[in-house]
Scaffold this active site. Structure first.
Site, PDB file in Angstrom:
ATOM      1  N   HIS A 239       0.858  -1.178   0.000  1.00 18.34           N
ATOM      2  CA  HIS A 239       0.000   0.000   0.000  1.00 18.34           C
ATOM      3  C   HIS A 239       0.900   1.236   0.000  1.00 18.34           C
ATOM      4  O   HIS A 239       1.844   1.326   0.786  1.00 18.34           O
ATOM      5  CB  HIS A 239      -0.888  -0.050   1.248  1.00 18.34           C
ATOM      6  N   TYR A 273      -6.073   9.146   1.737  1.00 20.21           N
ATOM      7  CA  TYR A 273      -6.145   9.728   3.081  1.00 20.21           C
ATOM      8  C   TYR A 273      -4.893  10.579   3.319  1.00 20.21           C
ATOM      9  O   TYR A 273      -3.857  10.417   2.652  1.00 20.21           O
ATOM     10  CB  TYR A 273      -6.293   8.647   4.162  1.00 20.21           C
ATOM     11  N   ASP A 566     -27.826 -20.695  17.960  1.00 20.34           N
ATOM     12  CA  ASP A 566     -29.076 -21.410  18.178  1.00 20.34           C
ATOM     13  C   ASP A 566     -29.117 -22.595  17.219  1.00 20.34           C
ATOM     14  O   ASP A 566     -28.549 -22.555  16.127  1.00 20.34           O
ATOM     15  CB  ASP A 566     -30.296 -20.502  18.044  1.00 20.34           C
TER      16      ASP A 566
END
Length: 834
Positions: A239, A273, A566
């Site tokens: 990256h 960013y 469950d």
């Protein structure tokens, strides 16, 4: 000098007074884990690191440290929140380990702006402070930003910058004070094991006996896993991160020498960013730029150089300028003051990605005592480490971990090819706007039921879950839409995705005639052997001591009374059971605890299932079967082995949609014949094939819970409204003591109906009570039979009374809702028991 390796103990000596733990990797996760373990009294902890402790050379050593807490996953938000809280309490020589500079996500498209409204709702639901702000406020918060380039932003003042290396140092010191030791320059070369358990870690400087070994090796995780014979479904990818030349605009005195004072900025429309890198002395600072906009760059973890052989560090690869060009051009457009600047330095940093983008946490099933704490970024590091420490010391976590459970991937999802394809997708989609139902584009049609050819002929619209192709509706049913009895509300662009009005027609046909549902992806476990009844009685909450041919709804609890899963338990013989379960973790939980002589195995892949439901279900199935299918002879929640045409089936008289019918199970090799037999016989009755979209609507109207969405280990049966499945009088079972020790529930899972029949919500929205966020929606869908949207939500117990007025926030707009008595549809259960 490093401490000498531990001498293996005398096998005849008394057991050690505490568990011996070896953690592989002294990055942010390994250091956090050592601190969390020693804080819980497990102090015989050794952390091994191949590089120097100050900067070991993994992802932690280069991570930019951005912490944005809000996530579509509640668990990941909780992990990030804990990371912020913990790091905010840590200092090293007066330097804070966390800088609460805030976070700012901006939108340049209408799609992103709407998504920020959704994200603001998620933040409110999960307890994260945030506000939507206009362009001017965005530029005020981040002055380099061009206000004219954005539509608005989402500001989260409590987010900020984790100073990972300082946090490592602080936690090393803390763990050392409690007895842990950290050894650098120790390269792991092997994992010792005996009798299915881990026994030690071999390094180039000695062997370290261990009762538990934790791989916190980051992108080296697959390498360590291979040494232990444990596959680690993780793909390292590079990256890009770059820093500008010094900028005069970022000159000036800094409080306490802070390296950043303005919010972290995310421009996700272009996968970018930004963060400040200020000069503590007051000189010109720089802007750091991270991008996911470049081509995926997979990295072979076996080819990563050792610390001393790496030009910079093992996780820092050479910068590829051509991959950064588009991101730099977009950056200068968004931050015009950088137009005259340049990229002064950059690198391609290696990070870990999994097929679904989530961490890998937990203990291996194949090698006891071998744990993973992998694919965890700095943002979630302390929270994920706390979860693993809780699992190791207490056997459960305070925050439900099923989304990160290392067993969540099926065997078919663990091939290197699958991990690579889906890992690349995770990288590409890091900043994408992802719809909750959006299926992946890569590695599709991996798992298909025997009915798949017929489903395609009927124009099935497939989504994917657990590798399974699952029809959500069928285009063949499109003509039925014109005959719908009720009007459907118009849908907004978000709720209209992966939905069709055909789902309403399929739901109506199920209520009025009969429909076939592909239930093959429902997990099926077989439990056999002498002692199987006693085992299941101990593991589950309901009383299973019934005759063969009975079916029981029951729960798996953890030791604290939280709902692990469950089940539907069908007793097919004295010592033979078929369990309808949820995730691979259910199999793992039972296998680990099964006594000698009891076998537990997953039979899902070799079998299939058709749900035949609707008022005409008996008219369809009875002529095909030699068994008496009358209600008197084959009652609700009963099981029988019989035939449908030529096909041997196990028939369970159960219904998840609230209508008469059966789940018909068969071996996979005769599955297509089963479907064709039912389809041909059902033509005279107007049979249709129906998909998961209608199925979800019908189950919400009946108030049936979906484990993992409506209830998890964070909830008790009383809170979740499933106490009817708990029978304390049957004798001891896992979780019984904890349930008995609990007081009255402070919260409840409640049914909401939206007051406006045209209003819709999707799930995870905040619920407001008296103007204050009091809970959140778990699952929701339009109830076609009741003519309005149905939502289940967690609320304070005091607000659980039917008639209580609340509001649900959807994309920033509040819509009125009312707590309703449940079930909404056929509360007398007359339609099922006929």
């Amino acid at each position: 000098m490093p401490e000498p390796a531990v001498v293996p103990p005398d096998p005849h000596a008394a057991p050690p007074p505490t568990e011996r733990v070896v953690v592989i990797g002294a990055g942010i996760v390994g250091c956090s884990l050592a601190d969390e373990l020693t804080a819980r009294g497990w102090c015989d902890v050794t952390v091994l690191e191949q590089g120097p402790l100050a900067a070991p050379g993994g992802s932690t050593s280069h991570a930019p440290g951005l912490v944005f807490r809000t996530n579509t996953s509640k668990a990941m938000t909780d992990y990030a929140r804990y990371t912020v809280e913990k790091f905010s309490s840590l200092t090293v020589e007066g330097q804070p380990c966390f800088l609460p500079v805030g976070g700012l996500e901006v939108a340049t498209t209408e799609t992103r702006w709407l998504d920020l409204h959704r994200k603001a709702g998620l933040a409110a639901a999960w307890g994260v402070e945030g506000e939507l702000v206009g362009p001017a406020r965005c530029a005020e918060l981040f002055p380099l930003l061009d206000a004219d380039a954005v539509l608005g932003g989402f500001h989260t003042p409590g987010d900020g910058l984790a100073r990972a290396q300082l946090a490592c140092q602080a936690q090393i010191e803390s763990a050392r004070r409690r007895g842990a030791r950290f050894l650098d320059r120790h390269t792991v070369t092997g994992i010792e094991r005996e009798g299915g358990r881990v026994t030690g870690v071999v390094t180039d400087r000695g062997t370290f006996p261990a009762d538990h070994v934790v791989s916190a090796a980051g992108f080296w995780g697959p390498v360590i896993g291979a040494m232990a014979g444990v596959d680690v479904p993780l793909l390292p990818l590079a990256h890009q991160y770059a820093k500008t030349a010094p900028l005069p605009e970022l000159t000036g005195a800094r409080p306490h020498g802070a390296e950043a004072v303005r919010p972290l900025l995310r421009h996700q429309d272009h996968d970018l960013y930004y963060r400040e890198h200020l000069d503590p002395a007051g000189g010109p600072g720089r802007i750091g730029i991270g991008t996911y906009a470049h081509r995926p760059l997979p990295v072979d973890p076996y080819a990563v150089p050792a610390f001393d052989e790496a030009p910079v560090m093992p996780s820092s690869l050479p910068f590829t300028e051509e991959d950064f060009a588009a991101s730099w051009a977009e950056t200068r457009r968004m931050l015009p003051r950088l137009a005259a600047s340049r990229v002064q330095e950059g690198f391609n940093g290696v990070f870990s990605f999994t097929p679904d983008g989530m961490p890998l946490l937990g203990e291996s099933r194949t090698l006891r005592g071998f744990w993973l704490a992998e694919a965890v970024w700095v943002t979630h590091s302390a929270g994920a480490a706390r979860a693993v420490a809780e699992l190791m010391t207490e056997g459960r976590t305070s925050v439900d971990v099923h989304e990160c459970d290392l067993h969540r991937f099926e065997k078919a999802q663990r091939s290197p090819a699958y991990v690579r394809e889906r890992g690349v997708s995770s990288f590409v989609e890091v900043y994408d706007v992802i719809h909750p139902l959006q299926p992946p584009e890569r590695a599709r049609a991996l798992r298909t039921s025997p009915f798949y050819p017929r489903q395609r002929e009927l124009g099935a619209h497939f989504l994917e879950s657990g590798g399974w192709e699952r029809p959500h509706w069928y285009e063949a049913n499109a003509p039925l839409v014109a005959d719908l009895k009720g009007e459907l509300p118009e849908r907004d662009a978000w709720s209209a995705q992966h939905w069709s009005p055909i789902a309403a027609a399929e739901a109506e046909a199920t209520r009025e005639r009969v429909a076939l549902y592909d239930m093959t992806p429902l997990r099926r476990l077989e439990v056999t052997g002498p002692g199987s009844l006693d085992f299941l009685q101990r593991m589950t909450t309901n009383n299973l001591k019934k005759r063969p041919g009975s079916v029981t709804y029951t729960l798996l609890l953890d030791e604290a009374g939280g709902i692990r899963s469950d089940l539907t338990a069908a007793r097919l013989g004295r010592d033979r059971w078929q369990l309808g379960a949820n995730t691979p973790a259910d199999l793992d939980w039972l296998i680990r605890r099964a006594p000698e002589g009891v076998q537990v195995r997953d039979i899902t892949s070799g079998t299939c299932c058709v749900g035949v439901w609707g008022p005409l279900a008996r008219q369809l199935v009875q002529p095909l079967s030699p068994a008496d299918l009358s209600h008197e002879a084959f009652g609700y929640f009963k099981a029988r082995e019989t035939y449908v045409g030529h096909v041997p089936v196990t028939a369970l008289r159960v219904s998840y949609v609230g209508e008469l019918g059966w789940e018909l199970y068969a071996d996979a090799d005769v599955g297509l014949r089963l479907w064709d037999t039912l389809w041909e016989a059902g033509q005279r009755l107007g049979v249709i094939a129906a998909g998961r979209s209608a199925f979800n609507s019908l189950r919400l109207e009946k108030g049936y819970r979906a484990w993992g969405a409506d209830m998890t280990t964070e909830h008790t049966p009383e809170e979740a409204g499933v106490s009817f499945a708990v029978r304390p009088s049957k004798g001891d079972f896992v979780g019984l003591d904890a349930l008995a020790a609990r007081g009255r529930a402070a919260r409840k899972l409640v049914c909401l109906t939206l007051d406006d029949p045209a209003a819709l919500v999707m799930g995870s929205e905040p619920v407001h009570l008296d103007g204050v966020v009091a809970g959140y929606v778990t699952s929701a869908g339009y109830g076609y039979s009741v003519g309005r949207c149905v939502a289940y939500a967690w609320l304070p117990a005091a607000a659980a009374a039917p008639g209580t007025a609340v509001s649900v926030e959807y994309f920033g707009e509040k819509t009125a809702a009312t707590v309703a008595a449940e079930p909404l549809f056929d509360p007398e259960m007359a339609r099922i028991r006929r």
